[in-house]
Scaffold this motif. Structure first.
Motif, short mmCIF file in Angstrom:
data_model
loop_
_atom_site.label_atom_id
_atom_site.label_comp_id
_atom_site.label_asym_id
_atom_site.label_seq_id
_atom_site.Cartn_x
_atom_site.Cartn_y
_atom_site.Cartn_z
N SER A 40 0.81 -1.22 0.00
CA SER A 40 0.00 0.00 0.00
C SER A 40 0.84 1.27 0.00
CB SER A 40 -0.94 0.02 1.21
OG SER A 40 -0.19 0.05 2.42
N ILE A 41 2.10 1.19 0.45
CA ILE A 41 2.94 2.39 0.46
C ILE A 41 3.68 2.59 -0.86
CG2 ILE A 41 3.30 2.24 2.95
CD1 ILE A 41 6.16 1.24 2.31
N THR A 42 3.61 1.61 -1.76
CA THR A 42 4.40 1.67 -2.99
C THR A 42 3.77 2.64 -3.98
OG1 THR A 42 5.02 -0.64 -2.65
CG2 THR A 42 5.43 0.30 -4.83
N THR A 43 4.60 3.55 -4.49
CA THR A 43 4.13 4.54 -5.45
C THR A 43 5.35 5.09 -6.18
OG1 THR A 43 2.80 6.54 -5.71
CG2 THR A 43 4.23 6.45 -3.79
N ARG A 44 5.16 6.13 -6.95
CA ARG A 44 6.30 6.75 -7.64
C ARG A 44 7.30 7.26 -6.60
NH1 ARG A 44 5.41 7.32 -12.97
NH2 ARG A 44 3.24 7.21 -13.70
N GLY A 45 8.57 7.00 -6.89
CA GLY A 45 9.61 7.42 -5.96
C GLY A 45 9.98 6.36 -4.95
N THR A 46 9.31 5.19 -5.00
CA THR A 46 9.69 4.09 -4.13
C THR A 46 10.26 2.95 -4.97
OG1 THR A 46 7.54 2.96 -4.17
CG2 THR A 46 7.84 4.71 -2.54
N ALA A 47 11.08 2.12 -4.34
CA ALA A 47 11.69 0.98 -5.02
C ALA A 47 11.44 -0.29 -4.23
CB ALA A 47 13.20 1.20 -5.18
N GLN A 75 4.55 -7.48 -11.59
CA GLN A 75 3.51 -6.74 -12.30
C GLN A 75 2.67 -5.91 -11.34
OE1 GLN A 75 4.31 -9.88 -12.65
NE2 GLN A 75 4.53 -10.39 -14.83
N GLN A 76 2.37 -6.47 -10.17
CA GLN A 76 1.58 -5.72 -9.20
C GLN A 76 2.32 -4.48 -8.71
OE1 GLN A 76 0.45 -9.48 -6.83
NE2 GLN A 76 -1.10 -7.98 -6.25
N VAL A 77 3.63 -4.62 -8.46
CA VAL A 77 4.41 -3.48 -8.00
C VAL A 77 4.49 -2.41 -9.09
CG1 VAL A 77 6.72 -2.71 -7.29
CG2 VAL A 77 5.72 -4.79 -6.30
N ARG A 78 4.75 -2.83 -10.31
CA ARG A 78 4.85 -1.86 -11.40
C ARG A 78 3.52 -1.12 -11.60
NH1 ARG A 78 7.81 -6.34 -14.23
NH2 ARG A 78 10.04 -5.82 -14.08
N ALA A 79 2.40 -1.80 -11.36
CA ALA A 79 1.10 -1.17 -11.52
C ALA A 79 0.87 -0.03 -10.53
CB ALA A 79 -0.01 -2.21 -11.39
N THR A 80 1.62 -0.03 -9.42
CA THR A 80 1.49 1.04 -8.44
C THR A 80 2.26 2.29 -8.86
OG1 THR A 80 3.47 0.45 -7.15
CG2 THR A 80 1.40 -0.70 -6.60
N GLY A 81 3.13 2.17 -9.86
CA GLY A 81 4.01 3.26 -10.24
C GLY A 81 5.37 3.16 -9.60
N GLY A 82 5.56 2.18 -8.71
CA GLY A 82 6.85 1.99 -8.05
C GLY A 82 7.87 1.34 -8.96
N LEU A 83 9.13 1.45 -8.57
CA LEU A 83 10.24 0.87 -9.33
C LEU A 83 10.50 -0.55 -8.82
CD1 LEU A 83 12.60 1.23 -11.37
CD2 LEU A 83 13.96 2.14 -9.45
N TRP A 84 10.41 -1.53 -9.72
CA TRP A 84 10.68 -2.94 -9.38
C TRP A 84 12.10 -3.29 -9.78
CZ3 TRP A 84 8.86 -7.03 -6.74
CH2 TRP A 84 9.36 -8.30 -7.06
N ILE A 85 12.86 -3.86 -8.85
CA ILE A 85 14.23 -4.29 -9.11
C ILE A 85 14.28 -5.81 -9.02
CG2 ILE A 85 16.66 -4.11 -8.46
CD1 ILE A 85 15.42 -1.49 -9.39
N GLU A 86 14.56 -6.45 -10.12
CA GLU A 86 14.62 -7.92 -10.18
C GLU A 86 16.03 -8.37 -9.83
OE1 GLU A 86 12.71 -11.40 -10.51
OE2 GLU A 86 11.74 -9.69 -11.47
N GLY A 87 16.14 -9.22 -8.82
CA GLY A 87 17.45 -9.70 -8.41
C GLY A 87 17.87 -10.91 -9.23
N GLY A 88 18.62 -10.70 -10.28
CA GLY A 88 19.00 -11.80 -11.15
C GLY A 88 20.31 -12.47 -10.80
N LEU A 89 21.06 -11.90 -9.86
CA LEU A 89 22.35 -12.47 -9.47
C LEU A 89 22.18 -13.43 -8.29
CD1 LEU A 89 24.48 -9.18 -9.54
CD2 LEU A 89 24.27 -10.90 -11.36
N ASP A 90 23.25 -14.13 -7.93
CA ASP A 90 23.25 -14.90 -6.69
C ASP A 90 22.79 -13.96 -5.57
OD1 ASP A 90 24.56 -17.41 -5.13
OD2 ASP A 90 24.93 -15.56 -4.04
N PRO A 91 21.89 -14.39 -4.69
CA PRO A 91 21.35 -13.47 -3.69
C PRO A 91 22.40 -12.76 -2.84
CG PRO A 91 19.99 -15.41 -3.80
CD PRO A 91 21.18 -15.69 -4.67
#
Length: 293
Positions: free
Chosen positions: A221-228, A241-257
């Motif tokens: 609920s706090i996710t919006t533009r300017g949040t990651a 997809q849900q995070v992007r729909a809020t306008g927030g920035l989604w960062i996909e962790g593709g490397l070893d955690p």
């Protein structure tokens, strides 16, 4: 370059050395089948969470993680493993003293000239990963690497990904965000907690961390533009997809955690610089918490 930035850049070399040395500590680290508690404070507590989930998930035995001050003394363990960079943290030393003669203990530390050397029954010294900085980076991840190698879970991919994490550019959009949420699943929940702590310590950022499946249960609920929102490990289906729909920035962790955590460490330093803060002098913090008697 700040101390913390210089130290975090040495992690690939530290991990390589820790993995190579892991077999020499086989007899003092938890054995398969042992019931184990892993304890620490601050960063070390979050690393304990990660390792406990890794060990239990690997079928090596029931493994719990606790803040040292919250250890359940009525619960029996075959071994207690303490993580303490400084070797001087009051809560860890007090717990080890209380367990002396009752439960076998092992401590992983960076400084061989501190009270933990006699407080624990067995010692692992990673002095090559010690740090001048208050903000922990390489000691924490090197201790995790040692234990991943001990569990047979470390591969060269982690080191290669750490080098990628150090070389990759951080986007200015990410650095300019005003709020950060880190998500994990399984062992990476502890890493997400630690990533959030790094952001708070180094850059005074508003940060949160959650198990990824919990994010839909309110925090989104706090996710919006300017949040990651940054995922460490594989994301649940549909969450990006849900995070992007809020306008927030989604960062996909593709490397070893663990390498993703290195990226988050770099972000903490970059945000500090963006805000004209000194990550080597975090507000209200010291390298070790030593309480008066």
């Amino acid at each position: 370059m700040t101390y913390v930035e210089d130290e975090l850049r040495s992690q690939p070399e530290c991990w390589t050395r820790a993995a190579a040395e892991a077999p020499s500590y086989r007899d003092v680290l938890p054995a398969p089948g042992e019931r184990v508690a892993i304890v620490g404070c601050g960063t070390s507590y979050f690393m304990a969470q990660a390792v406990a989930a890794l060990r239990e998930g690997a079928g090596q035995g029931e493994t719990d993680a606790f803040a040292a001050s919250e250890f359940p003394h009525g619960r029996p363990y075959d071994r207690v493993l303490a993580l303490t960079r400084s070797g001087t943290t009051t809560e860890v030393l007090e717990l080890l003293g209380q367990l002396k003669g009752r439960t076998p203990t092992t401590a992983i530390t960076a400084d061989p000239h501190t009270p933990v050397m006699t407080a624990a029954d067995e010692i692992v010294v990673l002095d090559f990963a010690d740090e001048r900085s208050v903000v922990q980076t390489r000691f924490a991840t090197t201790a995790v690497t040692l234990l991943r190698a001990h569990l047979g879970l470390h591969t060269g991919t982690a080191v290669a990904d750490a080098r990628t994490a150090l070389a990759a550019e951080l986007s200015q959009q990410l650095v300019a965000c005003t709020q950060f949420t880190f998500l994990g699943r399984g062992w990476t929940v502890g890493l997400a907690n630690e990533a959030g702590l790094k952001m708070r310590e180094a850059s005074l950022s508003w940060t949160e961390a959650y198990p990824a499946m919990e994010y839909r249960h309110g925090p989104i609920s706090i996710t919006t533009r300017g949040t990651a929102t940054w995922m460490l490990g594989e994301a649940p289906e549909g969450l990006a997809q849900q995070v992007r729909a809020t306008g927030g920035l989604w960062i996909e962790g593709g490397l070893d955690p663990l390498a993703e955590l290195v990226r988050a460490q770099r972000l903490a330093v970059a945000v500090a610089a963006h805000r004209d803060l000194d990550p080597d002098r975090p507000r209200h913090l010291t390298r070790s918490v030593i309480l008066a008697p």
